[in-house]
Design an enzyme around this catalytic site. Sequence first.
Site, mmCIF file in Angstrom:
data_model
loop_
_atom_site.group_PDB
_atom_site.id
_atom_site.type_symbol
_atom_site.label_atom_id
_atom_site.label_comp_id
_atom_site.label_asym_id
_atom_site.label_seq_id
_atom_site.Cartn_x
_atom_site.Cartn_y
_atom_site.Cartn_z
ATOM 1 N N ASP A 70 -2.217 2.752 6.049
ATOM 2 C CA ASP A 70 -2.417 1.745 4.819
ATOM 3 C C ASP A 70 -2.202 0.495 5.410
ATOM 4 O OD1 ASP A 70 0.188 2.394 5.373
ATOM 5 O OD2 ASP A 70 0.764 3.013 3.512
ATOM 6 N N ASN A 139 9.668 7.736 -3.999
ATOM 7 C CA ASN A 139 9.288 8.406 -5.096
ATOM 8 C C ASN A 139 8.443 9.429 -4.915
ATOM 9 O OD1 ASN A 139 7.097 6.857 -4.312
ATOM 10 N ND2 ASN A 139 6.926 5.611 -6.214
ATOM 11 N N HIS A 141 5.735 9.247 -2.771
ATOM 12 C CA HIS A 141 4.324 8.737 -2.371
ATOM 13 C C HIS A 141 3.986 8.996 -0.903
ATOM 14 C CE1 HIS A 141 5.907 4.451 -1.330
ATOM 15 N NE2 HIS A 141 5.474 4.927 -0.088
ATOM 16 N N GLU A 146 0.562 6.467 -4.958
ATOM 17 C CA GLU A 146 1.704 6.295 -5.868
ATOM 18 C C GLU A 146 1.503 7.339 -6.799
ATOM 19 O OE1 GLU A 146 4.315 4.549 -4.871
ATOM 20 O OE2 GLU A 146 3.713 2.502 -4.603
HETATM 21 C C1 GLP Z 1 6.068 2.601 2.706
HETATM 22 C C2 GLP Z 1 4.565 3.326 3.308
HETATM 23 C C3 GLP Z 1 4.801 4.629 3.520
HETATM 24 C C4 GLP Z 1 5.918 4.960 4.190
HETATM 25 C C5 GLP Z 1 7.031 4.767 3.027
HETATM 26 C C6 GLP Z 1 8.505 5.166 3.431
HETATM 27 O O1 GLP Z 1 5.500 2.011 1.283
HETATM 28 N N1 GLP Z 1 3.331 2.949 2.372
HETATM 29 O O2 GLP Z 1 3.348 5.040 4.372
HETATM 30 O O3 GLP Z 1 6.081 6.343 4.586
HETATM 31 O O4 GLP Z 1 7.116 3.700 2.380
HETATM 32 O O5 GLP Z 1 8.916 4.130 4.249
HETATM 33 P P1 GLP Z 1 10.036 4.144 5.150
HETATM 34 O O6 GLP Z 1 9.810 5.101 6.321
HETATM 35 O O7 GLP Z 1 10.594 2.954 5.450
HETATM 36 O O8 GLP Z 1 11.112 4.831 4.179
#
Ligand code: GLP
Length: 247
Positions: A70, A139, A141, A146
């Site tokens: 993404d 959450n 995702h 989402e």
């Molecule tokens: C972000 C990304 C995800 C990621 C998630 C968790 O918003 N879009 O791809 O896995 O949040 O992030 P973190 O690893 O910093 O907890």
Amino acid sequence: MINMKIIVAADYDEMSGLAAQTVAQSIKANPSAVLGLPTGSTPLGMYRNLIKMHKEGSLSFKNVTTFNLDEYVGLQKTHVNSFRYFMYENFFNHIDIQEGNINIPDGNSKDPEKECIAYEAKITNAGGIDLMVLGLGNNGHIGFNEPAGHFPASTHVAELDESTVQANARFFESIDEVPRFSITMGIGSIMRCRRILLLAGGQVKAPAIRGALEGPVTPALPGSVLQFHPNVTVVLDTGAASLLTSA
Ligand code: GLP
């Protein structure tokens, strides 16, 4: 919890080491492997381990192709919080991957819908993704898919959930600077990957991990769809695994 291999590591370092080994094994089995890659805090240790393996001479990315999961819409490529910047800074600048083999959605495209279609086609033309590494949002995702009423089929423009904007605000000077939209692979894009490696660390992820692995499969908790994938490995630390009843 069908078909999922769940490994609970003692801590973040062990989780990162195991994740890096899984990626390295895929590349050793197929030096032209196609990888799907995430950003976020979770995979940083994995990237550090992979860089170390490369610097020690045991791993080459010369023929590897990557597709990032993404990207924010509207941040300049050079912005420190763009996922492109993150990937070069934390991984690509330190390994021998060929520039032409790196794919990241263009969040500055004048025609984002067209960019999504082109990105999905690029994945197909590369023969699909062999190993997709995923983090998990608080959450539930995956990518920027989402909680919603349906599972998006392919790469698309997605609006960030308010809770995700808040979670990601830690990287920005103020919450107002967090982009509200992204380009993300869809749930279908993720499910088409041949193998998935899901990583989660810390107590904060425990409810989402429990929902994803042991709850009902529902677009209200997008990670739960992975229960329907035939080849998923989950690597957790004890905090993220703390609410699981069966691990
Ligand atoms: C972000 C990304 C995800 C990621 C998630 C968790 O918003 N879009 O791809 O896995 O949040 O992030 P973190 O690893 O910093 O907890």
